[in-house]
Motif scaffolding. Structure first.
Motif, PDB file in Angstrom:
ATOM      1  N   LEU A  81       0.833  -1.206   0.000  1.00 36.86           N
ATOM      2  CA  LEU A  81       0.000   0.000   0.000  1.00 36.86           C
ATOM      3  C   LEU A  81       0.865   1.252   0.000  1.00 36.86           C
ATOM      4  N   PHE A  82       1.982   1.222   0.722  1.00 31.92           N
ATOM      5  CA  PHE A  82       2.884   2.367   0.731  1.00 31.92           C
ATOM      6  C   PHE A  82       3.485   2.588  -0.655  1.00 31.92           C
ATOM      7  N   GLU A  83       3.830   1.520  -1.360  1.00 34.62           N
ATOM      8  CA  GLU A  83       4.344   1.653  -2.731  1.00 34.62           C
ATOM      9  C   GLU A  83       3.281   2.276  -3.646  1.00 34.62           C
ATOM     10  N   THR A  84       2.024   1.879  -3.454  1.00 35.54           N
ATOM     11  CA  THR A  84       0.930   2.478  -4.230  1.00 35.54           C
ATOM     12  C   THR A  84       0.802   3.961  -3.889  1.00 35.54           C
ATOM     13  N   GLU A  85       0.950   4.294  -2.607  1.00 40.89           N
ATOM     14  CA  GLU A  85       0.908   5.695  -2.174  1.00 40.89           C
ATOM     15  C   GLU A  85       2.004   6.511  -2.850  1.00 40.89           C
ATOM     16  N   LEU A  86       3.206   5.966  -2.933  1.00 35.65           N
ATOM     17  CA  LEU A  86       4.313   6.668  -3.600  1.00 35.65           C
ATOM     18  C   LEU A  86       4.028   6.864  -5.082  1.00 35.65           C
ATOM     19  N   ALA A  87       3.458   5.844  -5.734  1.00 38.80           N
ATOM     20  CA  ALA A  87       3.097   5.961  -7.151  1.00 38.80           C
ATOM     21  C   ALA A  87       2.025   7.034  -7.344  1.00 38.80           C
ATOM     22  N   LEU A 126      -5.587  10.172  -9.527  1.00 36.81           N
ATOM     23  CA  LEU A 126      -5.368   9.123  -8.538  1.00 36.81           C
ATOM     24  C   LEU A 126      -6.139   7.830  -8.816  1.00 36.81           C
ATOM     25  N   GLU A 127      -7.332   7.939  -9.362  1.00 36.30           N
ATOM     26  CA  GLU A 127      -8.193   6.766  -9.518  1.00 36.30           C
ATOM     27  C   GLU A 127      -7.519   5.618 -10.267  1.00 36.30           C
ATOM     28  N   VAL A 129      -4.376   4.923 -10.505  1.00 35.53           N
ATOM     29  CA  VAL A 129      -3.289   4.405  -9.679  1.00 35.53           C
ATOM     30  C   VAL A 129      -3.856   3.490  -8.602  1.00 35.53           C
ATOM     31  N   PHE A 130      -4.911   3.926  -7.926  1.00 37.05           N
ATOM     32  CA  PHE A 130      -5.498   3.126  -6.858  1.00 37.05           C
ATOM     33  C   PHE A 130      -6.309   1.941  -7.384  1.00 37.05           C
ATOM     34  N   ALA A 131      -6.653   1.944  -8.660  1.00 36.61           N
ATOM     35  CA  ALA A 131      -7.297   0.775  -9.262  1.00 36.61           C
ATOM     36  C   ALA A 131      -6.320  -0.400  -9.302  1.00 36.61           C
ATOM     37  N   GLU A 132      -5.027  -0.110  -9.257  1.00 35.81           N
ATOM     38  CA  GLU A 132      -3.983  -1.139  -9.290  1.00 35.81           C
ATOM     39  C   GLU A 132      -3.470  -1.489  -7.892  1.00 35.81           C
TER      40      GLU A 132
END
Length: 157
Positions: A81-87, A126-127, A129-132
């Motif tokens: 989740l942190f990696e997704t946050e950075l992306a 953001l959407e 990115v968070f879909a992944e």
């Protein structure tokens, strides 16, 4: 007698724990804690902090929340989740529409806070990115300023 180095180390550990559990800017927390321990402040540090507090209402906010079922919140998931946050932060910076303000993680959830000039535009970036993300987001809050009494709330799942 506690040495100055021990007090500084204790303050840094306190800041790290507080930053992980709050939505506050880790840099702001570090500046406050270090000034408490060392008795020194950078000449512009307090002015920067005051400006940050004064301008927080000028920005729109997006809060993306993940609900983590009991027993599934582990270090690997938190790291993913942190990696997704950075992306997501990089996507906002690349688009020039916002940036991450931090996260809040704990039993049962993970929240990520973003600010910028337009919450709707930030969510458009953001959407995807968070879909992944490794697990689906469960709630997104789009706020007009930090004291928006009726933010738009999106849910799924």
């Amino acid at each position: 007698m506690v040495s100055r180095a021990h007090r500084l180390l204790a303050a840094m550990l306190f800041v790290a724990a507080g930053a992980a559990l709050s939505a506050c800017s880790p840099l702001s927390l570090l500046q406050m804690q270090l000034s408490d321990v060392t008795g020194r402040t950078e000449p512009d540090a307090s002015a920067e902090l005051e400006e940050e507090i004064d301008t927080a209402d000028e920005y729109d906010w997006v809060i993306v929340s993940f609900e983590v079922p009991e027993g599934e919140f582990d270090v690997d998931l938190m790291n993913a989740l942190f990696e997704t946050e950075l992306a997501a932060d990089q996507a906002l910076l690349d688009a020039g529409v916002g940036q991450t303000d931090g996260n809040g993680a704990g039993l049962g959830g993970y929240d990520v806070f973003f600010y910028g000039d337009d919450a709707d535009e930030m969510w458009r970036v953001l959407e995807p990115v968070f879909a992944e993300a490794p697990i689906p987001w469960t709630r997104v809050e789009l706020s007009d300023g930090s004291d928006d009494a009726s933010p738009e709330v999106l849910t799924q799942g």
